[in-house]
Enzyme design. Structure first.
Site, PDB file in Angstrom:
ATOM      1  N   GLU A  18       0.674  -1.377   0.013  1.00 47.94           N
ATOM      2  CA  GLU A  18       0.624  -0.159  -0.263  1.00 47.94           C
ATOM      3  C   GLU A  18       0.847   1.596  -0.037  1.00 47.94           C
ATOM      4  O   GLU A  18       1.797   1.115   0.632  1.00 47.94           O
ATOM      5  CB  GLU A  18      -1.295   0.286   1.227  1.00 47.94           C
ATOM      6  CG  GLU A  18      -2.150   0.964   0.564  1.00 47.94           C
ATOM      7  CD  GLU A  18      -1.891   2.346   1.477  1.00 47.94           C
ATOM      8  OE1 GLU A  18      -1.799   2.928   0.576  1.00 47.94           O
ATOM      9  OE2 GLU A  18      -1.067   2.825   2.147  1.00 47.94           O
ATOM     10  N   LYS A  93      -4.432   4.575 -12.977  1.00 45.39           N
ATOM     11  CA  LYS A  93      -6.040   4.701 -12.174  1.00 45.39           C
ATOM     12  C   LYS A  93      -6.927   5.607 -13.071  1.00 45.39           C
ATOM     13  O   LYS A  93      -7.025   6.642 -14.050  1.00 45.39           O
ATOM     14  CB  LYS A  93      -6.138   5.864 -10.978  1.00 45.39           C
ATOM     15  CG  LYS A  93      -6.867   6.423 -10.153  1.00 45.39           C
ATOM     16  CD  LYS A  93      -6.560   7.147  -9.102  1.00 45.39           C
ATOM     17  CE  LYS A  93      -7.505   7.381  -8.364  1.00 45.39           C
ATOM     18  NZ  LYS A  93      -7.213   8.138  -6.629  1.00 45.39           N
ATOM     19  N   CYS A 130      -7.914   3.031  -5.383  1.00 43.71           N
ATOM     20  CA  CYS A 130      -8.358   3.705  -4.839  1.00 43.71           C
ATOM     21  C   CYS A 130      -9.574   4.568  -4.466  1.00 43.71           C
ATOM     22  O   CYS A 130     -10.817   4.252  -4.740  1.00 43.71           O
ATOM     23  CB  CYS A 130      -7.490   5.715  -4.514  1.00 43.71           C
ATOM     24  SG  CYS A 130      -7.264   5.952  -3.122  1.00 43.71           S
TER      25      CYS A 130
END
Length: 289
Positions: A18, A93, A130
């Site tokens: 992480e 992302k 996320c």
């Protein structure tokens, strides 16, 4: 300042490291963090490749990627390292937040890698990075591509999202018949220069408390206890990937879904002349006599 998850499948291991979008950087209004950006095969990846090879592990590493071949564009990227130390691939992302202090478009734009699923020695995995966990269609797309485990490396603070944290990933695991590894960091970062976020609040030197609470969710609606809200931690969990197929057979979500209806609605929604399908009561606006 990590809550780290590690799963064990058939005496083999898979680990997710992480980080808050990248190991060393924070998306404040100051862009000095860009100096830590690196290519997919950069120093961070090379460092972890040795551990993957040594311990026969698949590792997911979050980096601030510098795309050397495309104008040194910056991306929020997860690198998937195989158990032989090879780079299997990357995912950028998809969804960039613009909420509160998290205005990440200052650094990078939405990703362009789609919803890849990586077939590894220990299962088919995906990475929902996320903020992407707030978008149900993002979870769905990884499932349609065959994911058995979706990792969600996050760095999120209590005031912003903690009530959602135990719900979203568990719902995704149930709806898509796969396991979810939810990873969040712990601690509070204090920056030398206070900043504002365009939300009318006074300037402040931190994002708030990153509340950890990393955990695994399963497609049968079960989940592990969470790691600490305040301390570093490591969780090891055994997973039977057969459960993914068993739950698909039991509920038949894929068989009963109406993807053609959803596709038509989405295609219509994207058109400039879209009109919502709302049928009003003809008496609703009728003037009383």
């Amino acid at each position: 300042m990590h809550n780290i998850l590690r799963m064990q499948i058939n005496d083999s291991m898979m680990q997710v490291q992480e980080a808050w979008m990248m190991p060393f950087a924070f998306c404040t209004r100051e862009k000095r963090w860009c100096e830590f950006a690196e290519p997919v095969n950069g120093e961070s990846t090379q460092f972890l490749q040795e551990f993957a090879r040594k311990y026969n592990m698949v590792i997911i590493s979050s980096i601030l990627e510098r795309d050397i071949n495309h104008g040194e564009t910056l991306w929020n990227t997860a690198v998937i390292i195989g158990n032989h130390g090879n780079i299997i691939g990357k995912h950028r992302k998809n969804h960039i937040p613009r909420v509160g202090d998290f205005n990440e478009s200052t650094y990078y734009m939405e990703g362009n890698t789609g919803h890849p699923v990586f077939e590894t020695a220990y299962g088919k995995i995906a990475v929902n990075i996320c903020y992407g966990r707030h978008h149900p269609l993002n979870w769905l797309a990884f499932g349609l591509n065959g994911a058995e485990i979706v990792f969600n490396p996050s760095a999120t603070v209590g005031e912003l999202s903690e009530p959602m944290w135990p719900i979203e990933a568990r719902n995704a695991a149930i709806a898509n018949s796969y396991f979810v590894g939810s990873i969040n960091r712990v601690g509070t970062e204090i920056f030398p220069n206070p900043f504002t976020s365009g939300d009318g609040k006074p300037q402040h030197p931190d994002f708030g408390h990153f509340y950890g609470s990393s955990h695994f969710s399963a497609p049968d609606a079960s989940c592990t206890p969470s790691l600490s809200r305040y301390k570093d931690g490591l969780m090891i969990s055994d997973m039977d990937l057969n459960l993914c197929r068993q739950l698909k057979d039991k509920w038949g979500f894929r068989m009963t879904a109406r993807y053609e209806l959803y596709a038509d609605t989405l295609a219509s929604y994207l058109k400039p002349d879209f009109e919502p399908q709302v049928i009003s009561d003809p008496l609703l606006h009728k003037k009383s006599s």
